[in-house]
Scaffold this motif. Structure first.
Motif, PDB file in Angstrom:
ATOM      1  N   LEU A  81       0.824  -1.207   0.000  1.00 36.05           N
ATOM      2  CA  LEU A  81       0.000   0.000   0.000  1.00 36.05           C
ATOM      3  C   LEU A  81       0.860   1.258   0.000  1.00 36.05           C
ATOM      4  O   LEU A  81       0.539   2.237  -0.682  1.00 36.05           O
ATOM      5  N   GLY A  82       1.951   1.245   0.756  1.00 36.26           N
ATOM      6  CA  GLY A  82       2.827   2.412   0.773  1.00 36.26           C
ATOM      7  C   GLY A  82       3.422   2.700  -0.594  1.00 36.26           C
ATOM      8  O   GLY A  82       3.522   3.866  -1.000  1.00 36.26           O
ATOM      9  N   VAL A  83       3.803   1.656  -1.316  1.00 38.27           N
ATOM     10  CA  VAL A  83       4.329   1.844  -2.676  1.00 38.27           C
ATOM     11  C   VAL A  83       3.248   2.419  -3.582  1.00 38.27           C
ATOM     12  O   VAL A  83       3.482   3.381  -4.333  1.00 38.27           O
ATOM     13  N   ASN A  84       2.044   1.871  -3.500  1.00 38.01           N
ATOM     14  CA  ASN A  84       0.961   2.337  -4.366  1.00 38.01           C
ATOM     15  C   ASN A  84       0.566   3.781  -4.063  1.00 38.01           C
ATOM     16  O   ASN A  84       0.338   4.582  -4.974  1.00 38.01           O
ATOM     17  N   VAL A  85       0.490   4.120  -2.779  1.00 34.07           N
ATOM     18  CA  VAL A  85       0.136   5.500  -2.417  1.00 34.07           C
ATOM     19  C   VAL A  85       1.229   6.467  -2.875  1.00 34.07           C
ATOM     20  O   VAL A  85       0.940   7.540  -3.422  1.00 34.07           O
ATOM     21  N   THR A  86       2.476   6.079  -2.672  1.00 34.92           N
ATOM     22  CA  THR A  86       3.577   6.957  -3.067  1.00 34.92           C
ATOM     23  C   THR A  86       3.607   7.164  -4.571  1.00 34.92           C
ATOM     24  O   THR A  86       3.734   8.298  -5.062  1.00 34.92           O
ATOM     25  N   VAL A  87       3.463   6.085  -5.333  1.00 32.35           N
ATOM     26  CA  VAL A  87       3.576   6.160  -6.791  1.00 32.35           C
ATOM     27  C   VAL A  87       2.326   6.766  -7.415  1.00 32.35           C
ATOM     28  O   VAL A  87       2.405   7.705  -8.221  1.00 32.35           O
ATOM     29  N   MET A  88       1.148   6.236  -7.060  1.00 28.14           N
ATOM     30  CA  MET A  88      -0.089   6.661  -7.724  1.00 28.14           C
ATOM     31  C   MET A  88      -0.775   7.837  -7.052  1.00 28.14           C
ATOM     32  O   MET A  88      -1.576   8.527  -7.689  1.00 28.14           O
ATOM     33  N   GLY A  89      -0.477   8.057  -5.778  1.00 23.11           N
ATOM     34  CA  GLY A  89      -1.096   9.168  -5.085  1.00 23.11           C
ATOM     35  C   GLY A  89      -0.211  10.392  -5.024  1.00 23.11           C
ATOM     36  O   GLY A  89      -0.563  11.464  -5.521  1.00 23.11           O
ATOM     37  N   VAL A  90       0.975  10.230  -4.462  1.00 26.46           N
ATOM     38  CA  VAL A  90       1.850  11.386  -4.247  1.00 26.46           C
ATOM     39  C   VAL A  90       2.498  11.867  -5.544  1.00 26.46           C
ATOM     40  O   VAL A  90       2.437  13.057  -5.878  1.00 26.46           O
ATOM     41  N   VAL A  91       3.111  10.951  -6.290  1.00 22.42           N
ATOM     42  CA  VAL A  91       3.834  11.354  -7.501  1.00 22.42           C
ATOM     43  C   VAL A  91       2.890  11.981  -8.527  1.00 22.42           C
ATOM     44  O   VAL A  91       3.183  13.038  -9.106  1.00 22.42           O
ATOM     45  N   THR A  92       1.748  11.350  -8.776  1.00 20.74           N
ATOM     46  CA  THR A  92       0.828  11.898  -9.777  1.00 20.74           C
ATOM     47  C   THR A  92       0.325  13.281  -9.383  1.00 20.74           C
ATOM     48  O   THR A  92       0.239  14.179 -10.223  1.00 20.74           O
ATOM     49  N   VAL A  93       0.002  13.455  -8.108  1.00 22.89           N
ATOM     50  CA  VAL A  93      -0.506  14.752  -7.652  1.00 22.89           C
ATOM     51  C   VAL A  93       0.571  15.829  -7.761  1.00 22.89           C
ATOM     52  O   VAL A  93       0.321  16.921  -8.287  1.00 22.89           O
ATOM     53  N   VAL A  94       1.763  15.535  -7.271  1.00 23.59           N
ATOM     54  CA  VAL A  94       2.832  16.532  -7.278  1.00 23.59           C
ATOM     55  C   VAL A  94       3.218  16.921  -8.701  1.00 23.59           C
ATOM     56  O   VAL A  94       3.325  18.111  -9.032  1.00 23.59           O
ATOM     57  N   VAL A  95       3.421  15.937  -9.561  1.00 26.96           N
ATOM     58  CA  VAL A  95       3.826  16.222 -10.940  1.00 26.96           C
ATOM     59  C   VAL A  95       2.717  16.964 -11.682  1.00 26.96           C
ATOM     60  O   VAL A  95       2.961  17.987 -12.338  1.00 26.96           O
ATOM     61  N   ALA A  96       1.497  16.453 -11.591  1.00 29.25           N
ATOM     62  CA  ALA A  96       0.386  17.071 -12.319  1.00 29.25           C
ATOM     63  C   ALA A  96       0.148  18.509 -11.865  1.00 29.25           C
ATOM     64  O   ALA A  96      -0.024  19.417 -12.692  1.00 29.25           O
ATOM     65  N   TYR A  97       0.147  18.739 -10.546  1.00 32.01           N
ATOM     66  CA  TYR A  97      -0.168  20.079 -10.064  1.00 32.01           C
ATOM     67  C   TYR A  97       0.963  21.054 -10.344  1.00 32.01           C
ATOM     68  O   TYR A  97       0.706  22.237 -10.633  1.00 32.01           O
ATOM     69  N   ALA A  98       2.207  20.585 -10.281  1.00 31.36           N
ATOM     70  CA  ALA A  98       3.334  21.462 -10.609  1.00 31.36           C
ATOM     71  C   ALA A  98       3.280  21.892 -12.074  1.00 31.36           C
ATOM     72  O   ALA A  98       3.478  23.075 -12.400  1.00 31.36           O
ATOM     73  N   ILE A  99       3.010  20.945 -12.963  1.00 34.34           N
ATOM     74  CA  ILE A  99       2.897  21.284 -14.393  1.00 34.34           C
ATOM     75  C   ILE A  99       1.700  22.181 -14.622  1.00 34.34           C
ATOM     76  O   ILE A  99       1.766  23.163 -15.388  1.00 34.34           O
ATOM     77  N   PHE A 100       0.583  21.863 -13.987  1.00 32.32           N
ATOM     78  CA  PHE A 100      -0.637  22.657 -14.124  1.00 32.32           C
ATOM     79  C   PHE A 100      -0.397  24.106 -13.717  1.00 32.32           C
ATOM     80  O   PHE A 100      -0.723  25.045 -14.463  1.00 32.32           O
ATOM     81  N   ARG A 101       0.215  24.321 -12.571  1.00 32.80           N
ATOM     82  CA  ARG A 101       0.479  25.681 -12.100  1.00 32.80           C
ATOM     83  C   ARG A 101       1.515  26.383 -12.967  1.00 32.80           C
ATOM     84  O   ARG A 101       1.414  27.590 -13.233  1.00 32.80           O
ATOM     85  N   GLY A 102       2.507  25.636 -13.422  1.00 30.22           N
ATOM     86  CA  GLY A 102       3.512  26.238 -14.289  1.00 30.22           C
ATOM     87  C   GLY A 102       2.911  26.740 -15.591  1.00 30.22           C
ATOM     88  O   GLY A 102       3.239  27.834 -16.068  1.00 30.22           O
ATOM     89  N   LEU A 103       2.016  25.944 -16.181  1.00 33.53           N
ATOM     90  CA  LEU A 103       1.377  26.352 -17.437  1.00 33.53           C
ATOM     91  C   LEU A 103       0.432  27.534 -17.223  1.00 33.53           C
ATOM     92  O   LEU A 103       0.362  28.434 -18.067  1.00 33.53           O
ATOM     93  N   LEU A 104      -0.285  27.537 -16.118  1.00 32.72           N
ATOM     94  CA  LEU A 104      -1.189  28.666 -15.853  1.00 32.72           C
ATOM     95  C   LEU A 104      -0.417  29.966 -15.673  1.00 32.72           C
ATOM     96  O   LEU A 104      -0.964  31.051 -15.895  1.00 32.72           O
ATOM     97  N   GLY A 105       0.859  29.862 -15.297  1.00 29.15           N
ATOM     98  CA  GLY A 105       1.667  31.059 -15.137  1.00 29.15           C
ATOM     99  C   GLY A 105       2.050  31.716 -16.446  1.00 29.15           C
ATOM    100  O   GLY A 105       2.405  32.902 -16.466  1.00 29.15           O
ATOM    101  N   ILE A 106       1.977  30.951 -17.549  1.00 30.48           N
ATOM    102  CA  ILE A 106       2.362  31.516 -18.844  1.00 30.48           C
ATOM    103  C   ILE A 106       1.195  31.592 -19.830  1.00 30.48           C
ATOM    104  O   ILE A 106       1.302  32.285 -20.847  1.00 30.48           O
ATOM    105  N   LEU A 107       0.092  30.902 -19.539  1.00 26.81           N
ATOM    106  CA  LEU A 107      -1.068  30.935 -20.428  1.00 26.81           C
ATOM    107  C   LEU A 107      -1.990  32.100 -20.066  1.00 26.81           C
ATOM    108  O   LEU A 107      -1.944  32.603 -18.940  1.00 26.81           O
TER     109      LEU A 107
END
Length: 231
Positions: A106-132
């Motif tokens: 469960l720790g592997v799944n939460v880290t990979v599918m929960g934490v990594v996806t959220v951090v990467v997606a939101y960082a890219i999302f906010r970065g793009l909103l800063g230039i769009l």
């Protein structure tokens, strides 16, 4: 991408569990700042939606199939801290009710599918909103790109975990080629679902979308023939 019991050795599984527990603890504190009486019910709906949609698989290359991970969608709709909690709850319930991912992993799944996806997606999302341009279409487009890239990022994170603690004899080169290659295609489906859902919510209640709060125009009321800001 759900990791079963025994696929990752015990020391790495324990370490991933510590990382996941720390991420959930931080997210519990952060979610207090993201949620209020209007958005708290939405967090429950987002978790339920991700749980339901993850049960639906769509075909990808070489006879394989994929499903929504949901990290990007949750982060954009209710915030990154709450997003981690939503996905973590979904993964916990899937492991308990359907054995979809091992409980020792469960720790592997939460880290990979929960934490990594959220951090990467939101960082890219906010970065793009800063230039769009500050429009609702920009939010939807940024959500698409963030979701698209979050899935192969999670696949790469799993490959790193496997390289450290994998218990099978599959060469790491084959693992990363298969995981990242297939999940690039799955990312397209993830991006389409995320963008469509975010766009639909923005069209009806833009004030409830965490990622669009800075773009939401104030509510106007017509008083004596003139538009004024609502109190």
């Amino acid at each position: 991408m759900h990791v079963p019991d025994g696929f990752i050795n015990a020391p790495v599984s324990v370490a991933a569990g510590v990382v996941a527990a720390a991420a959930v603890a931080v997210s519990l504190r952060g979610a207090r700042r993201e949620l209020d009486e209007r958005t708290a019910p939405l967090a429950g709906l987002v978790a339920a939606f991700i749980f339901a949609v993850q049960m639906l698989n769509f075909p990808v290359a070489a006879g394989t199939s994929g499903h929504l991970l949901g990290g990007a969608l949750a982060a954009i709709l209710v915030g990154p801290y709450t997003g981690v909690l939503c996905v973590s709850v979904v993964l916990l319930m899937q492991g308990i009710l359907f054995a979809d991912g091992g409980l020792t992993a469960l720790g592997v799944n939460v880290t990979v599918m929960g934490v990594v996806t959220v951090v990467v997606a939101y960082a890219i999302f906010r970065g793009l909103l800063g230039i769009l341009p500050p429009t609702r279409r920009s939010v939807t487009a940024a959500a698409f790109v963030g979701a698209l890239l979050s899935v192969p990022a999670a696949a790469a994170a799993f490959t790193a975990v496997y390289a450290i603690g994998g218990t099978t004899d599959v060469p790491i080169g084959k693992v990363i080629t298969a995981m990242v290659g297939v999940h690039l295609l799955i990312g397209i489906g993830e991006a389409a679902i995320t963008a469509a859902t975010v766009g639909a919510v923005i069209a009806v209640r833009p004030d409830l979308v965490h990622g669009a709060r800075g773009l939401t125009a104030p509510l106007k009321l017509r008083v004596a023939g003139e538009l004024v800001d609502a109190p």
